[in-house]
Write a protein that holds these residues in place. Structure first.
Motif, short mmCIF file in Angstrom:
data_model
loop_
_atom_site.label_atom_id
_atom_site.label_comp_id
_atom_site.label_asym_id
_atom_site.label_seq_id
_atom_site.Cartn_x
_atom_site.Cartn_y
_atom_site.Cartn_z
N PRO A 40 1.05 -1.00 0.09
CA PRO A 40 0.19 -0.14 -0.28
C PRO A 40 0.53 1.39 -0.05
O PRO A 40 1.75 1.69 0.76
CB PRO A 40 -0.98 0.10 1.59
CG PRO A 40 -0.64 -1.69 1.66
CD PRO A 40 0.44 -2.38 1.21
N LEU A 41 0.73 2.06 -0.89
CA LEU A 41 2.04 3.55 -0.74
C LEU A 41 2.03 4.20 0.83
O LEU A 41 3.01 4.31 0.21
CB LEU A 41 0.80 4.24 -2.16
CG LEU A 41 1.52 5.35 -2.42
CD1 LEU A 41 2.71 5.05 -3.06
CD2 LEU A 41 0.34 6.46 -3.09
N ASP A 42 0.81 3.50 1.09
CA ASP A 42 1.40 4.64 2.19
C ASP A 42 1.93 4.71 3.49
O ASP A 42 2.78 4.83 3.78
CB ASP A 42 -0.02 5.27 3.21
CG ASP A 42 -0.72 3.63 3.71
OD1 ASP A 42 -0.32 2.59 3.23
OD2 ASP A 42 -1.69 3.08 5.08
N ALA A 43 2.29 2.61 3.06
CA ALA A 43 3.17 2.07 3.66
C ALA A 43 5.12 2.53 3.23
O ALA A 43 5.97 3.20 4.30
CB ALA A 43 3.00 0.50 3.39
N PRO A 44 5.69 2.56 2.39
CA PRO A 44 6.61 2.94 1.81
C PRO A 44 6.91 4.59 1.87
O PRO A 44 7.94 5.57 2.40
CB PRO A 44 7.11 2.86 0.55
CG PRO A 44 5.63 2.77 0.30
CD PRO A 44 5.13 2.27 1.08
N VAL A 45 5.72 5.72 1.75
CA VAL A 45 6.01 6.98 1.96
C VAL A 45 5.77 7.53 3.53
O VAL A 45 6.54 8.74 3.47
CB VAL A 45 4.59 7.59 1.57
CG1 VAL A 45 3.84 9.15 1.98
CG2 VAL A 45 4.24 7.88 0.10
N ALA A 46 5.46 6.76 3.77
CA ALA A 46 5.82 6.80 6.20
C ALA A 46 6.64 6.80 6.08
O ALA A 46 7.33 7.70 6.82
CB ALA A 46 4.50 5.84 6.67
N LEU A 47 7.73 5.49 5.34
CA LEU A 47 9.09 5.33 5.69
C LEU A 47 9.73 5.82 5.83
O LEU A 47 10.69 6.70 5.76
CB LEU A 47 9.13 4.21 5.55
CG LEU A 47 8.64 2.87 6.39
CD1 LEU A 47 9.10 1.63 5.57
CD2 LEU A 47 9.16 2.58 7.45
N LEU A 48 9.49 6.66 4.02
CA LEU A 48 10.57 7.43 3.67
C LEU A 48 10.45 9.43 3.98
O LEU A 48 11.58 9.89 4.52
CB LEU A 48 10.25 8.04 1.81
CG LEU A 48 11.16 8.63 0.95
CD1 LEU A 48 12.73 8.70 1.37
CD2 LEU A 48 10.54 9.13 -0.09
N ALA A 49 9.04 9.41 4.91
CA ALA A 49 8.44 10.91 5.03
C ALA A 49 9.87 11.16 6.86
O ALA A 49 10.28 11.77 6.88
CB ALA A 49 7.27 11.33 5.50
N ASP A 50 9.79 9.60 6.99
CA ASP A 50 10.80 9.41 8.94
C ASP A 50 12.12 9.71 7.84
O ASP A 50 12.58 10.12 8.72
CB ASP A 50 10.82 8.19 9.07
CG ASP A 50 8.72 7.88 9.58
OD1 ASP A 50 8.35 8.97 9.98
OD2 ASP A 50 8.87 7.19 9.51
N ILE A 51 12.58 9.38 7.15
CA ILE A 51 14.46 9.58 6.71
C ILE A 51 14.65 11.06 6.40
O ILE A 51 15.28 11.69 6.97
CB ILE A 51 14.28 8.93 5.66
CG1 ILE A 51 13.94 6.83 6.83
CG2 ILE A 51 15.83 8.99 5.20
CD1 ILE A 51 14.79 6.44 5.13
#
Length: 292
Positions: A117-128
């Motif tokens: 789901p798009l929100d999974a990698p989005v959340a990880l990259l936003a944290d980085i």
């Protein structure tokens, strides 16, 4: 500067010279890779049985080693151990899997990047992005350079993560898409026409992706670190073969591709430098503060 890429080797093929140049100038640089490139086609026999399809499915682990070697090659030769660039994977190594080409069985793997789901990698990259607080982010264009589903997903994830990170940081970020300039590509192909290695071929018309010259907003001269870029390409030996001339490379398809002395970008967001014509520095207009 934060650069986001889909698979090991993308960082060097698209932006290796830029990474090496800014590291040499003292900038803080981070490369985030989304997958291990498990579905890559292996060149040669030595590591052929590592492949995913009918093999040991160990290629991803080996490509961590290749990426580690390539990033070290892009780092200044006198860099301390702490300053040598090291791999960083979205969610940790192996969290997302290489999806392979569109329509392939690998795209249906439950860990494939395109299945998440798009929100999974989005959340990880936003944290980085929030943690690293870059002034410049480099990603792919909406087509993912040449249409690979993982490249397209990297573009989508980056575009969605940036507003989240900006809101947390309260600062703006210059955002660039990495492209291949049309004139530079054509010039490189003309120069290479008389030195095509045995078993390779020149690309057919339109076979290699290219960006119209009038769209490009920045070009980074990488001649001063060119040898490091070539060494980094050679480090990805399961995926890349460097020509004896050191001026071209080929993937497993044996299609000759020039190694450019200039890397091209299109700015799509963030503060503008006000430069007339193409920028020559991706930090142009910023208080970079890195001593470059």
């Amino acid at each position: 500067m934060l650069l986001v890429h889909a698979h090991p080797d993308d960082e060097t093929i698209m932006t290796g010279g830029t990474i090496a140049r800014y590291l040499a100038e003292g900038a803080q640089v981070a490369v985030v890779t989304f997958t291990l490139g498990e579905e890559g086609e292996v060149i040669g026999d030595r590591w052929a049985q590592l492949v995913a399809d009918g093999g040991a499915d160990q290629l991803g682990g080996f490509r961590i080693f290749e990426l580690t070697t390539a990033l070290a090659a892009l780092s200044p030769p006198d860099a301390s151990a702490e300053r040598v660039l090291r791999p960083r994977f979205l969610g940790g190594a192996g969290h997302f899997r290489d999806s392979g080409m569109a329509g392939s069985p690998s795209a249906r793997h439950p860990r494939a990047l395109v299945q998440a789901p798009l929100d999974a990698p989005v959340a990880l990259l936003a944290d980085i992005i929030t943690e690293f607080a870059p002034q410049v982010v480099v990603t792919y264009d909406p087509a993912g350079t040449y249409g690979h589903p993982d490249h397209v997903r990297v573009h989508e994830v980056t575009a969605a993560a940036l507003p989240i990170a900006r809101g947390r940081l309260g600062t703006d970020i210059k955002v660039y898409e990495s492209v291949t300039g049309q004139s530079a590509l054509e010039s490189g192909l003309r120069a290479a026409a008389g030195r095509v290695p045995s078993g390779w071929r020149m690309p057919h018309e339109g076979e290699l992706p290219r960006c119209p010259d009038d769209v490009i907003t920045a070009e980074v001269d990488v001649r001063g670190v060119y040898a490091r870029k070539v060494a980094a390409l050679a480090a990805h030996a399961t995926q890349v073969t460097v020509a004896p001339s050191g001026t071209e490379y080929a993937l497993s398809n044996n299609i000759l591709t020039p190694i450019s002395e200039v890397e091209h970008f299109v700015q799509v967001d963030g503060p503008r430098s006000g430069a007339v014509g193409r920028e020559s520095d991706l930090f142009a207009g910023l208080d970079c503060g890195y001593g470059g």
